[in-house]
Design a protein around this motif. Sequence first.
Motif, PDB file in Angstrom:
ATOM      1  N   GLN A   1       0.747  -1.268  -0.025  1.00 55.11           N
ATOM      2  CA  GLN A   1       0.019  -0.118   0.073  1.00 55.11           C
ATOM      3  C   GLN A   1       0.860   1.414   0.000  1.00 55.11           C
ATOM      4  OE1 GLN A   1      -2.964  -2.022  -0.551  1.00 55.11           O
ATOM      5  NE2 GLN A   1      -3.616  -0.012   0.173  1.00 55.11           N
ATOM      6  N   VAL A   2       2.092   1.018  -0.290  1.00 60.27           N
ATOM      7  CA  VAL A   2       2.955   2.207  -0.121  1.00 60.27           C
ATOM      8  C   VAL A   2       3.603   2.570  -1.483  1.00 60.27           C
ATOM      9  CG1 VAL A   2       5.209   3.149   0.923  1.00 60.27           C
ATOM     10  CG2 VAL A   2       3.504   1.744   2.320  1.00 60.27           C
ATOM     11  N   VAL A   3       3.964   3.710  -1.865  1.00 61.60           N
ATOM     12  CA  VAL A   3       4.431   4.403  -3.268  1.00 61.60           C
ATOM     13  C   VAL A   3       5.443   5.147  -2.967  1.00 61.60           C
ATOM     14  CG1 VAL A   3       3.886   5.498  -5.241  1.00 61.60           C
ATOM     15  CG2 VAL A   3       2.172   3.818  -4.160  1.00 61.60           C
ATOM     16  N   LYS A   4       6.480   4.966  -3.636  1.00 62.24           N
ATOM     17  CA  LYS A   4       7.598   6.188  -3.638  1.00 62.24           C
ATOM     18  C   LYS A   4       6.947   7.292  -4.699  1.00 62.24           C
ATOM     19  CE  LYS A   4      11.663   3.325  -3.166  1.00 62.24           C
ATOM     20  NZ  LYS A   4      12.850   2.676  -3.636  1.00 62.24           N
ATOM     21  N   HIS A   5       6.662   8.537  -4.097  1.00 56.67           N
ATOM     22  CA  HIS A   5       6.152   9.385  -5.017  1.00 56.67           C
ATOM     23  C   HIS A   5       7.190  10.270  -5.812  1.00 56.67           C
ATOM     24  CE1 HIS A   5       6.132  11.064  -0.810  1.00 56.67           C
ATOM     25  NE2 HIS A   5       6.762  11.869  -1.472  1.00 56.67           N
ATOM     26  N   PRO A   6       7.010  11.088  -6.655  1.00 56.87           N
ATOM     27  CA  PRO A   6       7.979  11.807  -7.376  1.00 56.87           C
ATOM     28  C   PRO A   6       8.502  12.858  -6.491  1.00 56.87           C
ATOM     29  CG  PRO A   6       6.004  11.571  -8.753  1.00 56.87           C
ATOM     30  CD  PRO A   6       5.430  10.936  -7.589  1.00 56.87           C
ATOM     31  N   SER A   7       9.843  13.229  -6.736  1.00 59.58           N
ATOM     32  CA  SER A   7      10.388  13.900  -5.379  1.00 59.58           C
ATOM     33  C   SER A   7      10.177  15.521  -5.601  1.00 59.58           C
ATOM     34  CB  SER A   7      12.048  13.923  -5.718  1.00 59.58           C
ATOM     35  OG  SER A   7      12.431  14.360  -7.026  1.00 59.58           O
ATOM     36  N   SER A   8       9.325  15.868  -6.974  1.00 64.58           N
ATOM     37  CA  SER A   8       8.759  17.133  -6.904  1.00 64.58           C
ATOM     38  C   SER A   8       7.613  17.371  -5.862  1.00 64.58           C
ATOM     39  CB  SER A   8       8.593  17.256  -8.457  1.00 64.58           C
ATOM     40  OG  SER A   8       7.326  16.423  -8.620  1.00 64.58           O
ATOM     41  N   LEU A   9       7.213  16.534  -5.344  1.00 60.43           N
ATOM     42  CA  LEU A   9       6.028  16.725  -4.580  1.00 60.43           C
ATOM     43  C   LEU A   9       6.521  17.176  -3.137  1.00 60.43           C
ATOM     44  CD1 LEU A   9       3.381  13.874  -5.356  1.00 60.43           C
ATOM     45  CD2 LEU A   9       3.664  16.356  -6.161  1.00 60.43           C
ATOM     46  N   ASN A  10       6.020  18.060  -2.376  1.00 54.15           N
ATOM     47  CA  ASN A  10       5.973  18.372  -0.864  1.00 54.15           C
ATOM     48  C   ASN A  10       5.414  17.369  -0.064  1.00 54.15           C
ATOM     49  OD1 ASN A  10       3.672  19.589  -1.111  1.00 54.15           O
ATOM     50  ND2 ASN A  10       4.507  21.591  -0.877  1.00 54.15           N
ATOM     51  N   TRP A  11       5.317  17.329   1.220  1.00 53.32           N
ATOM     52  CA  TRP A  11       4.712  16.483   1.941  1.00 53.32           C
ATOM     53  C   TRP A  11       3.191  16.672   1.788  1.00 53.32           C
ATOM     54  CZ3 TRP A  11       7.655  12.418   2.729  1.00 53.32           C
ATOM     55  CH2 TRP A  11       8.950  12.619   2.995  1.00 53.32           C
ATOM     56  N   GLU A  12       2.845  17.696   1.398  1.00 49.74           N
ATOM     57  CA  GLU A  12       1.398  18.093   1.628  1.00 49.74           C
ATOM     58  C   GLU A  12       0.738  17.494   0.603  1.00 49.74           C
ATOM     59  OE1 GLU A  12       3.708  20.325   2.343  1.00 49.74           O
ATOM     60  OE2 GLU A  12       3.294  21.195   4.313  1.00 49.74           O
ATOM     61  N   ALA A  13       1.342  17.753  -0.714  1.00 45.33           N
ATOM     62  CA  ALA A  13       0.667  17.178  -2.148  1.00 45.33           C
ATOM     63  C   ALA A  13       1.003  15.855  -2.054  1.00 45.33           C
ATOM     64  CB  ALA A  13       1.708  17.889  -3.189  1.00 45.33           C
ATOM     65  N   ALA A  14       2.256  15.297  -1.783  1.00 41.87           N
ATOM     66  CA  ALA A  14       2.153  13.918  -1.643  1.00 41.87           C
ATOM     67  C   ALA A  14       0.999  12.917  -0.789  1.00 41.87           C
ATOM     68  CB  ALA A  14       3.360  13.478  -0.876  1.00 41.87           C
ATOM     69  N   ALA A  15       0.284  13.767   0.239  1.00 40.35           N
ATOM     70  CA  ALA A  15      -0.668  13.116   0.981  1.00 40.35           C
ATOM     71  C   ALA A  15      -1.878  13.565   0.406  1.00 40.35           C
ATOM     72  CB  ALA A  15      -0.666  14.048   2.516  1.00 40.35           C
ATOM     73  N   SER A  16      -1.944  14.081  -0.785  1.00 33.92           N
ATOM     74  CA  SER A  16      -3.016  14.530  -1.478  1.00 33.92           C
ATOM     75  C   SER A  16      -3.415  13.805  -2.675  1.00 33.92           C
ATOM     76  CB  SER A  16      -3.150  15.852  -1.490  1.00 33.92           C
ATOM     77  OG  SER A  16      -3.034  16.895  -0.497  1.00 33.92           O
ATOM     78  N   VAL A  17      -2.591  12.825  -2.871  1.00 31.46           N
ATOM     79  CA  VAL A  17      -2.399  12.396  -4.098  1.00 31.46           C
ATOM     80  C   VAL A  17      -3.597  11.130  -4.469  1.00 31.46           C
ATOM     81  CG1 VAL A  17      -0.967  10.791  -5.975  1.00 31.46           C
ATOM     82  CG2 VAL A  17       0.076  12.739  -4.789  1.00 31.46           C
ATOM     83  N   TRP A  18      -3.423  10.226  -3.687  1.00 33.65           N
ATOM     84  CA  TRP A  18      -3.924   8.769  -4.463  1.00 33.65           C
ATOM     85  C   TRP A  18      -5.456   8.652  -4.076  1.00 33.65           C
ATOM     86  CZ3 TRP A  18      -0.916   6.640  -7.539  1.00 33.65           C
ATOM     87  CH2 TRP A  18       0.088   6.861  -7.243  1.00 33.65           C
ATOM     88  N   MET A  19      -6.218   9.113  -2.962  1.00 28.41           N
ATOM     89  CA  MET A  19      -7.644   8.941  -2.944  1.00 28.41           C
ATOM     90  C   MET A  19      -8.267   9.811  -4.232  1.00 28.41           C
ATOM     91  SD  MET A  19      -9.852   7.605  -1.397  1.00 28.41           S
ATOM     92  CE  MET A  19     -11.394   7.291  -0.532  1.00 28.41           C
ATOM     93  N   GLN A  20      -7.846  11.116  -4.542  1.00 26.25           N
ATOM     94  CA  GLN A  20      -8.523  11.709  -5.552  1.00 26.25           C
ATOM     95  C   GLN A  20      -8.037  11.282  -6.980  1.00 26.25           C
ATOM     96  OE1 GLN A  20      -7.277  15.801  -6.112  1.00 26.25           O
ATOM     97  NE2 GLN A  20      -5.340  15.480  -4.903  1.00 26.25           N
ATOM     98  N   TYR A  21      -6.983  10.946  -7.256  1.00 32.77           N
ATOM     99  CA  TYR A  21      -6.708  10.449  -8.673  1.00 32.77           C
ATOM    100  C   TYR A  21      -7.056   8.952  -8.765  1.00 32.77           C
ATOM    101  CZ  TYR A  21      -4.139  14.945  -9.117  1.00 32.77           C
ATOM    102  OH  TYR A  21      -3.985  16.216  -9.321  1.00 32.77           O
ATOM    103  N   LEU A  22      -6.856   8.241  -7.942  1.00 32.86           N
ATOM    104  CA  LEU A  22      -7.367   6.872  -7.937  1.00 32.86           C
ATOM    105  C   LEU A  22      -8.780   6.816  -8.399  1.00 32.86           C
ATOM    106  CD1 LEU A  22      -5.331   4.840  -5.534  1.00 32.86           C
ATOM    107  CD2 LEU A  22      -5.112   4.596  -7.989  1.00 32.86           C
ATOM    108  N   THR A  23      -9.565   7.522  -7.462  1.00 27.70           N
ATOM    109  CA  THR A  23     -11.149   7.697  -7.782  1.00 27.70           C
ATOM    110  C   THR A  23     -11.464   8.118  -9.008  1.00 27.70           C
ATOM    111  OG1 THR A  23     -11.380   8.039  -5.348  1.00 27.70           O
ATOM    112  CG2 THR A  23     -13.255   8.796  -6.704  1.00 27.70           C
ATOM    113  N   ALA A  24     -10.807   9.166  -9.510  1.00 26.52           N
ATOM    114  CA  ALA A  24     -11.328   9.942 -10.719  1.00 26.52           C
ATOM    115  C   ALA A  24     -10.818   8.843 -11.898  1.00 26.52           C
ATOM    116  CB  ALA A  24     -10.476  11.496 -10.754  1.00 26.52           C
ATOM    117  N   TYR A  25      -9.556   8.390 -12.008  1.00 29.58           N
ATOM    118  CA  TYR A  25      -9.080   7.399 -12.731  1.00 29.58           C
ATOM    119  C   TYR A  25      -9.869   6.478 -13.166  1.00 29.58           C
ATOM    120  CZ  TYR A  25      -6.250   3.803 -15.201  1.00 29.58           C
ATOM    121  OH  TYR A  25      -5.727   2.868 -15.954  1.00 29.58           O
ATOM    122  N   GLY A  26     -10.122   5.654 -11.853  1.00 33.68           N
ATOM    123  CA  GLY A  26     -10.969   4.433 -12.081  1.00 33.68           C
ATOM    124  C   GLY A  26     -12.376   4.571 -12.636  1.00 33.68           C
ATOM    125  N   ALA A  27     -12.973   5.692 -12.335  1.00 31.61           N
ATOM    126  CA  ALA A  27     -14.300   6.111 -13.063  1.00 31.61           C
ATOM    127  C   ALA A  27     -14.287   6.452 -14.575  1.00 31.61           C
ATOM    128  CB  ALA A  27     -14.908   7.156 -12.442  1.00 31.61           C
TER     129      ALA A  27
END
Length: 329
Positions: free
Chosen positions: A110-136
């Motif tokens: 359940q763990v992913v190395k995210h791009p180094s360009s993301l700060n901690w706040e952005a990295a904590a904001s990735v997976w729920m929103q983009y997985l939900t939108a991508y899946g649909a």
Amino acid sequence: MARIVRFHEYGGPEVLRIEHHDVAAPGAGEVRISVKALGLNRAEALLRSGRYIEMPTLPSGLGLEASGTIEAIGDNVEGFAPGDAVSLIPPLSMVRWPAYGEFLTFPASQVVKHPSSLNWEAAASVWMQYLTAYGALIDIAGLGKDDTVVITAASSSVGLAAIQIANLVGVTPVAVTRTSAKRQALLDAGAAYVIASTEEDLEARLKEISGPEGVRVVFDPIGGPIFEPLTAAMARGGILIEYGGLSPEPTPFPLFAVLSKSLTLRGYLVHEIIGDARRLEAAKAFILDGLASGSLKPVIARTFPFEEIVEAHRYLEANEQFGKIVVTI
């Protein structure tokens, strides 16, 4: 000992408590993470109030998203090392794997190395929103370049993710929001059109935008009376993907629109993607490519310190945010 957030009874934000508990050592296939930021989701407010799809034994933790650094790894874990910057794929059960805490022990899967360009706040904001939108939009609806997609609750983190994904694949995104207060912000975020549903005739505006062919894809977390104008403006063979139930009003079944146009009304949970290893890998590759190119970029509405988790939940339920609410540690 580490601080975690739990609730001992169902209720409003005030039932959340910060408590001190021991952190489990990582077992086989697990890693322990020192958390830097948490991403907040409506699912957590629903769990806290006793209205979510799973019911916990109280007291319970909560939370679906976090970013931080790996502190320790268990046996049989490959591809990670202490010090790696990572973020979490939301677990199938936040009762079993709650994310609100200073330290987390989580399955490495359940763990992913995210791009180094993301700060901690952005990295904590990735997976729920983009997985939900991508899946649909990509996995289920198969958006193509000639499509128009209607995105309701467009100023939410998932709505903004859907706008970005639509633009990435060359689709026309139509944002639907309650009032015109966020119109310019949504246009700036990439919406081709913005409709204020309480100020405009939603059906008429959608037909004006889409033309006689109608809209093939609708992405909606609201339900309720909005179903009727949405389906009335849809194309023959179109699909409405429902991923929430924010409306307190009953949701009518638009029988004649469904019959006359052979519409598909489909319920959807992001668990479909998270629980399928093949589909999840395809989603991760798509999202990571988009993050690396800058086509996908989390929008942060506001950040709160960990000590203000109650205030963060109050803000979440005020429906004033544009994008993701983040808690930093």
